[in-house]
Design an enzyme around this catalytic site. Structure first.
Site, PDB file in Angstrom:
ATOM      1  N   ASP B 192       0.844  -1.186   0.000  1.00  0.00           N
ATOM      2  CA  ASP B 192       0.000   0.000   0.000  1.00  0.00           C
ATOM      3  C   ASP B 192       0.880   1.237   0.000  1.00  0.00           C
ATOM      4  O   ASP B 192       0.613   2.211  -0.693  1.00  0.00           O
ATOM      5  CB  ASP B 192      -0.942  -0.017   1.201  1.00  0.00           C
ATOM      6  CG  ASP B 192      -2.166  -0.836   0.880  1.00  0.00           C
ATOM      7  OD1 ASP B 192      -2.048  -2.076   0.906  1.00  0.00           O
ATOM      8  OD2 ASP B 192      -3.197  -0.248   0.539  1.00  0.00           O
ATOM      9  N   ASN B 202       1.294  -2.995   4.249  1.00  0.00           N
ATOM     10  CA  ASN B 202       0.428  -3.844   3.417  1.00  0.00           C
ATOM     11  C   ASN B 202      -0.597  -4.490   4.349  1.00  0.00           C
ATOM     12  O   ASN B 202      -0.546  -4.325   5.572  1.00  0.00           O
ATOM     13  CB  ASN B 202       1.290  -4.891   2.682  1.00  0.00           C
ATOM     14  CG  ASN B 202       0.588  -5.494   1.472  1.00  0.00           C
ATOM     15  OD1 ASN B 202      -0.050  -4.793   0.697  1.00  0.00           O
ATOM     16  ND2 ASN B 202       0.685  -6.796   1.329  1.00  0.00           N
TER      17      ASN B 202
END
Lengths: 291, 291
Positions: B192, B202
């Site tokens: 992310d 993430n």
């Protein structure tokens, strides 16, 4: 009798120690009701049932060890009259059941002493030894962090028990272990089986929690009776796989759903074993339960 | 316009890179339809919208970086006639959208080259960059091991996509990561956000997978565009917590349900970063996306 063995063979509700105690109770009951007319006949019949019980749950170390201990003591009983032998066999089974219960209590006391007051304790899955520990720990003002423990959500059942006792309980998904392990003073898990090298078979995810705990230097304790120990090595261990329907995910062509229920945590990730015989920091010091 | 920004603000379906591209498309569209009569007026209006878009998704690095890059290039455009400025602004947005898409393709090619043929690749959560990689990998005869990724089961969505492509896919619970990581030739996850020190934000559980991979010496790759990188440190990172109702566990008094959606994987657990600028084995070599 066959029905009663079948019930124990299919039981998914109770832990291995509880099933070992139920096996002993079943044997004690048969010692009283068997139509055998001689001591030899009675002992032979009970040994056959004991062997069948052990065969039905081969991966449950407490069933193997406690029923096995009972069998080895059986032959030492004075064989005079079958009528006087029966209560002695019943007493032997009761003694081992009591010993098993006392082991849990001894472990719970030691766990509570190790963890101390007002600590946050994190656990994974649902272990009756860990539940017994929390029963003492609730008087010490602890908080709990409990993982969901997919697929059967044993952690949610544990969380309900703990919150009913007034323990402030945080429930997280298994994937969040790494985020919460650092908030705990200690991790305490149970064991399904202890292997010869001190490796621990427990619900899948235990290894991940141990790795996360080591990464953040949080003590990782295994609370387990020594009669959960077997002579098998990790390479010889059989990890039960259960049905994919437990995952509650819609099957799809091309997708293989796997549901291996246990994993193995190696001894170098374990800070201490809390047993009824004492607390052992080294796997090499961990005693076997001698039959 | 407000409605369109609100849609992007509430979007839970698409990844950050996709939302960055949608933000650029929205800005391009406004460049064409704005009633502004001067170049200065048009640029001021577009900058205000761009700032609003960045404010609505502050934790999405690609929105910050791609929209920010567009803004910094906007002021360099020749400001003659507003009618001739409009198509130049549109072209600029299109160029960045293309660049973003090409980054994914470049990463997917490099991932496929690193992983090789007939490999088993394991992943966690659902990353569009990893999906693009599997689209190439399916020609190379790979198998996939995909974690469920509770609570929203993004892994199940991924598994359905992969199996529809004919990739033999094994789906496991998050807790089984430690049991399956050793069967993989490589782990590939998306990101992310990349933090300043190379740490990766993430989906929760990524850290556990990285720890398990390191334990068994399996390469752990992060496939991520460099415009997912921000200058924040792990200590400054905000990990979004989402609603407990996503856990689908019945609430109970005394139980606090937590749903922290992301965790942070530190750079020492990452074997390599696969980016559109190249493959980097050391976090210290990982470039920033320069605006």
């Amino acid at each position: 009798m066959k029905d009663e063995i079948a019930i124990l063979a299919e039981d998914r509700e109770h832990g291995a120690s509880e099933l070992a105690r139920r096996s002993l109770a079943l044997l004690a009951n048969r010692a009283q009701t068997s139509p055998a007319t001689s001591c030899g006949g009675l002992i032979t019949e009970l040994n056959l049932i004991a062997n069948r019980l052990r065969q039905t749950r081969p991966s449950m170390a407490p069933v193997q060890n406690l029923v096995g201990r009972w069998q080895s003591l059986l032959v030492c009983l004075p064989q005079e009259e079958v009528a006087s032998l029966r209560p002695k066999i019943v007493a032997l089974a009761q003694q081992l059941q009591d010993q098993s219960q006392q082991a849990v209590t001894a472990i719970a006391r030691q766990t509570a002493a190790l963890v101390g007051r007002s600590a946050t304790v994190m656990t994974h899955s649902l272990s009756s030894t860990v539940v017994a520990s929390f029963k003492i720990l609730k008087e010490q003002g602890v908080n709990a962090v409990v993982t969901e423990s997919r697929p059967l959500q044993e952690g949610y059942r544990l969380a309900r028990q703990l919150s009913a006792w007034g323990i402030a309980t945080t429930l997280i998904t298994d994937a969040q272990m790494g985020l919460f392990v650092g908030k705990a003073k200690a991790i305490v898990v149970g064991a399904d089986t202890l292997l010869n090298d001190g490796s621990v078979i427990n619900k899948a995810g235990t290894l991940l929690l141990a790795l996360a705990a080591r990464r953040q230097n949080i003590p990782f304790y295994v609370a387990s009776e020594t009669f959960k120990r077997v002579s098998a090595s990790p390479a010889q261990a059989h990890l039960e796989e259960k049905g994919p329907e437990e995952l509650a995910l819609e099957p799809q062509p091309g997708i293989t759903l796997r549901n291996i229920y246990f994993d193995i945590t190696p001894p170098d990730l374990i800070s201490a074993y809390i047993t009824e015989q004492g607390v052992y920091r080294q796997a090499s010091e961990l005693p076997f339960f001698t039959i």
